[in-house]
Design an enzyme around this catalytic site. Structure first.
Site, PDB file in Angstrom:
ATOM      1  N   TYR A 239      26.632   7.524 -15.244  1.00 15.51           N
ATOM      2  CA  TYR A 239      26.590   9.044 -15.529  1.00 15.51           C
ATOM      3  C   TYR A 239      28.058   9.747 -15.325  1.00 15.51           C
ATOM      4  O   TYR A 239      28.411   9.337 -14.263  1.00 15.51           O
ATOM      5  CB  TYR A 239      25.559   9.719 -14.821  1.00 15.51           C
ATOM      6  N   ASP A 267      22.787  10.530 -22.872  1.00 15.84           N
ATOM      7  CA  ASP A 267      21.578  11.426 -23.493  1.00 15.84           C
ATOM      8  C   ASP A 267      20.978  12.163 -22.423  1.00 15.84           C
ATOM      9  O   ASP A 267      19.815  12.520 -22.387  1.00 15.84           O
ATOM     10  CB  ASP A 267      20.419  10.250 -23.985  1.00 15.84           C
ATOM     11  N   HIS A 333      15.972   6.846 -23.206  1.00 16.00           N
ATOM     12  CA  HIS A 333      16.012   6.612 -21.567  1.00 16.00           C
ATOM     13  C   HIS A 333      14.538   6.339 -21.268  1.00 16.00           C
ATOM     14  O   HIS A 333      14.017   6.990 -20.095  1.00 16.00           O
ATOM     15  CB  HIS A 333      16.285   8.218 -21.278  1.00 16.00           C
TER      16      HIS A 333
END
Length: 475
Positions: A239, A267, A333
């Protein structure tokens, strides 16, 4: 100079958003400036403002998470032990019930498929852990569609072939793998087992499977790398933090430790509303710190492959292709972000067509991966026939170690191996290169309304959402 001892009464004075101190492992930290950075939201931290947060912190975070993310000046000192009232945690009836369930688990030789692991995990996990792992966003339509999409594809086997020998080994981003599957990143492994992600690392190394190390692992990055075998390839999921120095430091350290692939998740500019979590008060409704703002400035290192995870459209796929990435992951995800987004499998068809039109395609320097909803080796073969290079499995392996630890992961790998061998023989594919689009009928894949064969095993473990409950159930 003696370390500063902080009285518990002083810590208790810093119990609000303007000044938030917490105690973790007998150390006092000022987390005021970190509240809005916390991926689980600020409310969960504020719940422990002015208090000892160790019990809540430990199953979720790596041991070094707080010291790594907080500047040294925010490390206030040690709690004064003379001012702390120690509370002995009693064994609850729920603890006894869970232990009884663990003792009564089916033996591993009775576990026949990945659905079995999920069914056992659902029973033995705490309610909060199950809610966190199994939850998806909003109405949970996408998480169910991820599974259903595979049921809309039918095989067209080639039977007039000698399939005495079949080979399902492959390479993923240049790294050898015993199967066309990698272990997708899933967060907070210690919620389900004391050894957390280390179960995956040890089993993966033993059986030649590649693990993707999550940014939000419960074990520290170095703990996981230290548990790997010499030469064991590992990928890392990233991330991108809005504090670029944190991201840069993490990436450089990963490269120094020898990771072979960096999967940048794109995302999650904000976390989806995962209502099972919210009902259990595991995360706040403000969860999702601003950790992703402008992922394009991650610098390329020639020794580490870069892939972008979270791609859903041909337009974004081509942007990643033209930017020089080595791969993309078609992912929603695990259904945890934008609900009613299409499955990665469905997007695969359109994206392969777009890349073929743009050309050159196939391209040995660019890989397409798919994740979401995979429970069988037959699912993987369908994705590969439609153009995927390999497939990520997250929850399937997660539930295997929640239920049985490292042995569970090893059993899950063996189950997939057995399924690959059987299905490739029956399909008439002697190696992965012989998997071609003509071996599947995907004509119904885009049909969201109509007859989709029901996956009874999946339906049995899926826990439907519930609405708000009255406080007095007897009324």
């Amino acid at each position: 100079m003696a370390a500063l001892l902080v009285p518990a009464s002083t810590v208790a004075q810093h119990a609000n958003r303007k000044s938030c101190w917490i105690v973790v492992h007998d150390k006092v930290y000022d987390v005021t400036d970190f509240l809005d950075e916390h991926p689980g939201g600020s409310k969960i931290i504020l719940k422990y403002a002015g208090k000892d947060a160790t019990e809540a912190y430990e199953p979720i975070h790596p041991p070094d998470a707080i010291t790594t993310n907080l500047p040294v000046e925010k490390h206030i000192g040690a709690i004064d032990p003379a001012t702390v009232v120690r509370v002995v945690k009693a064994v609850t009836e729920e603890d006894k019930r869970r232990q009884a369930l663990l003792d009564a688990r089916p033996p591993l030789d009775e576990i026949l498929n990945l659905h079995d692991f999920e069914a056992v995990a659902k029973k033995v996990l705490t309610e909060k852990a199950w809610a966190y792992y199994s939850s998806a966003s909003d109405d949970e339509i996408t998480i169910r569609e991820n599974r259903a999409a595979f049921q809309r594809i039918w095989f067209r086997p080639r039977v007039l072939r000698d399939v005495t020998s079949v080979d399902w080994s492959t390479t993923i981003l240049g790294q050898k793998s015993s199967m066309p599957v990698y272990i997708s990143a899933t967060a907070l492994g210690k919620l389900g087992h004391p050894d957390g992600e280390l179960n995956l690392t040890r089993a993966a190394g033993k059986h030649g499977v590649i693990q993707m190390v999550p940014t939000l692992a419960s074990c520290s990055f170095d703990e996981i790398l230290d548990a790997a075998l010499p030469g064991q390839p590992l990928f890392v999921q990233l991330y991108v933090n809005r504090d670029r120095q944190i991201t840069k430091k993490y990436v450089q350290h990963a490269e120094k430790r020898g990771v072979k692939g960096l999967f940048i998740t794109v995302d999650a500019p904000q976390l989806g509303r995962r209502e099972k979590d919210m009902r259990m008060k595991f995360v706040g409704d403000d969860a999702g710190a601003k950790v992703q703002e402008g992922q394009s400035d991650i610098k390329k290192n020639e020794g580490v492959a870069r892939a972008i995870s979270g791609i859903s459209t041909p337009e974004d796929a081509i942007m990643a292709y033209e930017a020089g990435c080595q791969g993309i992951v078609l992912s929603n995800h695990g259904g945890r972000q934008l609900d009613t987004a299409r499955s990665g499998l469905e997007n695969l068809v359109d994206i392969v067509a777009a890349l073929r039109k743009r050309g050159p395609w196939p391209n040995p320097n660019f890989s397409i991966f798919v994740d979401g909803g995979v429970r069988r080796a037959s699912d993987v073969l369908k994705a590969l026939a439609l153009g995927a290079s390999a497939v990520g499995v997250g929850r399937g392996f997660l539930y295997s170690f929640c239920a049985y630890g490292q042995e569970g992961v090893e059993k899950a790998i063996q189950i997939l191996r057995d399924e690959f061998e059987m299905n490739m023989r029956l399909l008439g594919a002697r190696n992965l290169g012989e998997l071609v689009p003509d071996m599947v009928d995907a004509s119904a894949l885009h049909s969201h309304a109509g007859l989709t064969p029901n996956d009874n095993l999946y339906s049995e473990t899926y826990q439907p959402l519930r609405v708000a409950q009255f406080r007095n159930q007897k009324l």
